[in-house]
Write an enzyme that holds these catalytic residues in place. Structure first.
Site, short mmCIF file in Angstrom:
data_model
loop_
_atom_site.label_atom_id
_atom_site.label_comp_id
_atom_site.label_asym_id
_atom_site.label_seq_id
_atom_site.Cartn_x
_atom_site.Cartn_y
_atom_site.Cartn_z
N LYS A 175 0.86 -1.18 0.00
CA LYS A 175 0.00 0.00 0.00
C LYS A 175 0.90 1.23 0.00
O LYS A 175 1.62 1.49 0.97
CB LYS A 175 -0.88 -0.03 1.26
CG LYS A 175 -1.72 1.20 1.49
CD LYS A 175 -2.67 1.50 0.36
CE LYS A 175 -3.70 0.40 0.17
NZ LYS A 175 -4.58 0.63 -1.00
N HIS A 302 -10.23 -7.06 -4.35
CA HIS A 302 -9.92 -5.98 -3.42
C HIS A 302 -10.34 -6.34 -1.99
O HIS A 302 -11.22 -7.18 -1.79
CB HIS A 302 -10.70 -4.74 -3.89
CG HIS A 302 -10.76 -3.63 -2.90
ND1 HIS A 302 -11.88 -3.39 -2.13
CD2 HIS A 302 -9.85 -2.70 -2.54
CE1 HIS A 302 -11.66 -2.35 -1.36
NE2 HIS A 302 -10.43 -1.91 -1.58
O1 GKR Z 1 -7.48 0.15 4.35
O2 GKR Z 1 -5.85 1.55 4.10
C1 GKR Z 1 -6.72 0.79 3.64
C2 GKR Z 1 -6.77 0.60 2.15
O3 GKR Z 1 -6.12 1.64 1.52
C3 GKR Z 1 -8.17 0.49 1.67
O4 GKR Z 1 -8.88 1.56 2.18
C4 GKR Z 1 -8.30 0.44 0.17
O5 GKR Z 1 -9.65 0.46 -0.17
O6 GKR Z 1 -6.99 -1.55 0.27
C5 GKR Z 1 -7.79 -0.77 -0.48
C6 GKR Z 1 -7.27 -0.58 -1.89
O7 GKR Z 1 -6.78 -1.52 -2.43
O8 GKR Z 1 -7.37 0.51 -2.44
MG MG Z 2 -6.49 -0.49 -4.33
#
Ligand code: GKR
Ligand code: MG
Length: 405
Positions: A175, A302
């Site tokens: 991420k 996702h």
């Molecule tokens: O939980 O920090 C998180 C993610 O960034 C999530 O909010 C996203 O929706 O994991 C997700 C993504 O793949 O964009």
């Molecule tokens: Mg994503």
């Protein structure tokens, strides 16, 4: 088998301080659990993203589904659309999704069949997941948690080793959108060096402009299996894809069937990340798989912070979807200690979960844990997720606007 009640329980569970483009995960994550009680004494389970407005929408549909058969999914969906006529179609589909999961769970329990059989039958018996790496603070409130800090390449490599040794994952997703692109590309390069055999992905969640995305994609070529949502919007992604050597994936610019014609026409993406919670249920994502096959698009999955009911649903769905050939995303390891399903049904081995063979989803709710997580929800000051406000407790000037670089 008729629905007698829909019990809606909002919950909050411990979540580590994971960083993303919008801020930092708060000490607890919000989710909602559905228990669909039937006249035959069978209870179907569902789980969905939480937060006040989502819970409110589920409350609004509750009285309208009582009296309907759990097998009558078309009618149940129509009732959800009419009860929520005041909100957008995507919100309605998101409200229907956990209800469909709960109905399928109840159907499976009544027929002594796993949900994967109800969805048409498995094409794989084990579903592979990917290690979901996050930059993270050492802990909440200045403490250090079991994972420790991960704000540089060494921290990420150590995090990856922990996830791989505990779960056996064979692919990695980072991420991003937290540090400037040059820093994150350097960290990706170090992950690639440390795990040369592992397919790797980076998801900056639209943190980059088109120009930055093109430059970054060229630098990342050879290191990633795909780059996820570098920049906002279908047109932006199309401009990047036209000059990018890497395939682009999305769970942000294509989040419903309505988005597909433009995305396909503009050749904006090569991979869709489906999510039954957002797309309107498991059957819809299975259909999405067929559309992806037709248009030669890849399909991945996702995830948000979630517990075992969602993991079971994701696993059944992935098991019946031939087009889903990438390891699925899951946040599960970050929240597994808080799970409210009885241990043993969902076990990671070699990064994969065997599809439960027991009736329905194949998971059993631990009622005392549900009650504990509901108490935690009630004691939370706010029932809205605010990663940005939480980040500002340590970085007062933090601004979550995207694209940022
Ligand atoms: O939980 O920090 C998180 C993610 O960034 C999530 O909010 C996203 O929706 O994991 C997700 C993504 O793949 O964009
Ligand atoms: Mg994503």
């Amino acid at each position: 088998m008729v629905i007698e009640d829909l019990i809606i329980t909002p919950i909050a569970f411990a979540d580590p301080p994971l960083l993303n483009v919008w801020g930092t995960h708060e000490p607890t994550a919000l989710r909602v659990v559905l228990q669909l009680a039937t006249d035959e004494g069978i209870v179907g389970l569902g789980e969905a993203p939480g937060g006040a407005s989502r819970v409110e929408r589920l409350m609004q549909i509750r009285e309208h589904v009582v009296g309907l058969s759990v097998f009558d999914l078309g009618r149940i969906e129509a009732v959800v659309h009419s009860a929520l006529a005041g909100v957008g179609v995507r919100e309605r589909l998101a409200a229907y999704a956990p209800l469909e999961v709960a109905c399928l769970d109840a159907q499976g329990k009544a027929l002594a069949l796993p949900v994967s059989d109800l969805l048409g039958g498995r094409v794989r018996d084990r579903v592979e997941y990917s290690a979901y790496l996050f930059y993270k603070w050492a802990g909440h409130d200045g403490d250090s948690d079991e994972w420790g800090e991960a704000l540089d390449a060494d921290g990420l490599v150590a995090e990856a080793h922990t996830l791989i040794s505990e779960y056996g994952f064979r692919s990695l997703k980072l991420k991003g959108g937290v540090f400037d692109p040059a820093t994150e590309i350097d960290h990706v390069a170090q992950l690639h060096d440390a795990f040369p055999e592992f397919p790797l992905r980076l998801d900056p969640n639209c943190a980059w402009s088109v120009e930055t995305s093109i430059k970054s994609a060229r630098r990342l070529d050879g290191m990633l299996e795909y780059l996820e949502d570098p920049t906002p919007g279908i047109e932006g992604m199309a401009a990047v894809q036209a000059s990018s050597p890497l395939p682009l994936a999305t769970n942000m610019c294509v989040t419903a069937f309505d988005d597909l014609p433009q995305a396909i026409d503009r050749r904006a993406i090569q991979i869709v990340l489906g999510d039954h919670h957002a797309w309107g249920g498991m059957r819809r994502v299975a259909q999405l798989g067929r559309i992806c096959e037709t248009w030669r698009l890849g399909l991945a999955m996702h995830s948000n912070s979630h517990l075992g009911i969602s993991l079971a649903a994701m696993t059944h769905l992935a098991s019946v979807t031939p087009a889903l050939t990438f390891a699925c995303d899951t946040h599960y390891p970050w929240n597994a200690a808080e799970d409210l399903v009885r241990p043993g049904a969902l076990v990671f081995e070699g990064g994969a979960v065997a599809v439960p063979a027991a009736p329905g989803l194949g998971v059993e709710l631990v009622e005392s844990k549900l009650a504990e997580l509901h108490e935690r929800y009630l004691s939370r000051k706010s029932h809205l997720r605010s990663d940005a406000a939480y980040r500002r407790t340590r970085e007062p000037g933090f601004n979550p606007t995207v694209p940022r670089w």
